[in-house]
Design a protein around this motif. Structure first.
Motif, PDB file in Angstrom:
ATOM      1  N   GLU A   6       0.036  -5.953   1.107  1.00 51.60           N
ATOM      2  CA  GLU A   6       0.213  -5.207   2.352  1.00 51.60           C
ATOM      3  C   GLU A   6       0.316  -3.712   2.063  1.00 51.60           C
ATOM      4  O   GLU A   6       0.958  -3.297   1.102  1.00 51.60           O
ATOM      5  N   GLY A   7      -0.304  -2.944   2.929  1.00 51.28           N
ATOM      6  CA  GLY A   7      -0.279  -1.495   2.796  1.00 51.28           C
ATOM      7  C   GLY A   7       0.330  -0.846   4.022  1.00 51.28           C
ATOM      8  O   GLY A   7       1.169  -1.441   4.712  1.00 51.28           O
ATOM      9  N   SER A   8      -0.121   0.337   4.308  1.00 60.47           N
ATOM     10  CA  SER A   8       0.416   1.099   5.434  1.00 60.47           C
ATOM     11  C   SER A   8      -0.045   0.508   6.769  1.00 60.47           C
ATOM     12  O   SER A   8      -0.894  -0.379   6.814  1.00 60.47           O
ATOM     13  N   ASN A  18       5.044   1.519   6.866  1.00 61.97           N
ATOM     14  CA  ASN A  18       5.090   0.071   7.076  1.00 61.97           C
ATOM     15  C   ASN A  18       5.590  -0.207   8.493  1.00 61.97           C
ATOM     16  O   ASN A  18       5.883   0.727   9.245  1.00 61.97           O
ATOM     17  N   MET A  19       5.703  -1.475   8.856  1.00 58.37           N
ATOM     18  CA  MET A  19       6.164  -1.838  10.199  1.00 58.37           C
ATOM     19  C   MET A  19       7.581  -1.333  10.463  1.00 58.37           C
ATOM     20  O   MET A  19       7.905  -0.923  11.567  1.00 58.37           O
ATOM     21  N   GLY A  55      12.466   2.905  16.025  1.00 56.86           N
ATOM     22  CA  GLY A  55      12.927   4.202  16.518  1.00 56.86           C
ATOM     23  C   GLY A  55      11.880   5.295  16.467  1.00 56.86           C
ATOM     24  O   GLY A  55      12.178   6.461  16.724  1.00 56.86           O
ATOM     25  N   TYR A  56      10.650   4.940  16.150  1.00 56.60           N
ATOM     26  CA  TYR A  56       9.574   5.921  15.967  1.00 56.60           C
ATOM     27  C   TYR A  56       9.345   6.765  17.224  1.00 56.60           C
ATOM     28  O   TYR A  56       9.272   7.989  17.148  1.00 56.60           O
ATOM     29  N   GLN A  57       9.220   6.111  18.383  1.00 56.63           N
ATOM     30  CA  GLN A  57       8.904   6.851  19.608  1.00 56.63           C
ATOM     31  C   GLN A  57      10.003   7.845  19.952  1.00 56.63           C
ATOM     32  O   GLN A  57       9.731   8.975  20.337  1.00 56.63           O
ATOM     33  N   MET A 104      -4.792   0.306  22.765  1.00 55.19           N
ATOM     34  CA  MET A 104      -4.173   0.655  21.497  1.00 55.19           C
ATOM     35  C   MET A 104      -4.146  -0.573  20.607  1.00 55.19           C
ATOM     36  O   MET A 104      -4.084  -1.704  21.098  1.00 55.19           O
ATOM     37  N   LYS A 105      -4.211  -0.359  19.315  1.00 55.72           N
ATOM     38  CA  LYS A 105      -4.073  -1.436  18.338  1.00 55.72           C
ATOM     39  C   LYS A 105      -3.135  -0.966  17.250  1.00 55.72           C
ATOM     40  O   LYS A 105      -3.096   0.205  16.898  1.00 55.72           O
ATOM     41  N   LEU A 106      -2.385  -1.907  16.726  1.00 56.58           N
ATOM     42  CA  LEU A 106      -1.541  -1.670  15.577  1.00 56.58           C
ATOM     43  C   LEU A 106      -2.136  -2.518  14.464  1.00 56.58           C
ATOM     44  O   LEU A 106      -2.223  -3.747  14.598  1.00 56.58           O
ATOM     45  N   VAL A 107      -2.600  -1.867  13.394  1.00 58.18           N
ATOM     46  CA  VAL A 107      -3.270  -2.597  12.316  1.00 58.18           C
ATOM     47  C   VAL A 107      -2.613  -2.280  10.977  1.00 58.18           C
ATOM     48  O   VAL A 107      -2.066  -1.197  10.792  1.00 58.18           O
ATOM     49  N   ARG A 108      -2.669  -3.250  10.091  1.00 55.77           N
ATOM     50  CA  ARG A 108      -2.121  -3.061   8.749  1.00 55.77           C
ATOM     51  C   ARG A 108      -3.281  -2.949   7.770  1.00 55.77           C
ATOM     52  O   ARG A 108      -4.209  -3.756   7.785  1.00 55.77           O
ATOM     53  N   GLU A 109      -3.195  -1.958   6.921  1.00 59.49           N
ATOM     54  CA  GLU A 109      -4.171  -1.816   5.840  1.00 59.49           C
ATOM     55  C   GLU A 109      -3.781  -2.793   4.743  1.00 59.49           C
ATOM     56  O   GLU A 109      -2.587  -2.992   4.471  1.00 59.49           O
TER      57      GLU A 109
END
Length: 136
Positions: free
Chosen positions: A24-26, A90-91, A96-98, A126-131
């Motif tokens: 798993e990446g960013s 990472n996830m 609290g990001y927003q 919108m999509k949330l994807v993991r590299e």
């Protein structure tokens, strides 16, 4: 019944079955926008004046790893033409990001740069994807 001498083999076989073929990446948050007719250049200018400096500051403060803006011709009339990508570690970095980004925007973005982008584009999704990195 499993005997004590069989435990290491049983555990090893179970872990082999569960091992993923990647690391798993960013994580990338991707927004797809369709600019209104004749408004692409104005939308990009608006992003350059407000969003880009905000992302640069978020990067300096360690809230994000990187960001990208991609443009493409429409494949059809319902397609996006501007893609905004923001990379986080990472996830867990999204917890609290927003709130953190809203706080940063309130401190950083000048009033004139807070122009409403909705006049230039429609957000299509919108999509949330993991590299991932595939294991060899």
């Amino acid at each position: 019944m499993i005997h004590n001498d069989e435990l290491p083999q049983a555990a090893s076989a179970a872990s082999t079955r569960r091992e993923l073929p990647f690391t798993e990446g960013s994580v990338w948050s991707i927004q797809f926008a369709q600019t209104k007719p004749g408004m692409t250049a104005e939308y990009l200018r608006n992003l350059g004046a407000g969003w880009t400096p905000l992302m640069d500051e978020a990067k300096r403060e360690g809230l994000i790893l990187d960001y990208r803006v991609l443009v493409a011709p429409h494949a059809n009339r319902d397609d996006w033409d501007v893609m905004l990508m923001v990379e986080v570690r990472n996830m867990a970095a999204l917890d609290g990001y927003q709130e953190k980004m809203n706080d940063l925007a309130g401190r950083f973005v000048a009033g004139s740069a807070k122009q409403d982008c909705a006049q230039f584009r429609e957000l299509l999704g919108m999509k949330l994807v993991r590299e991932i990195t595939l294991k060899k």
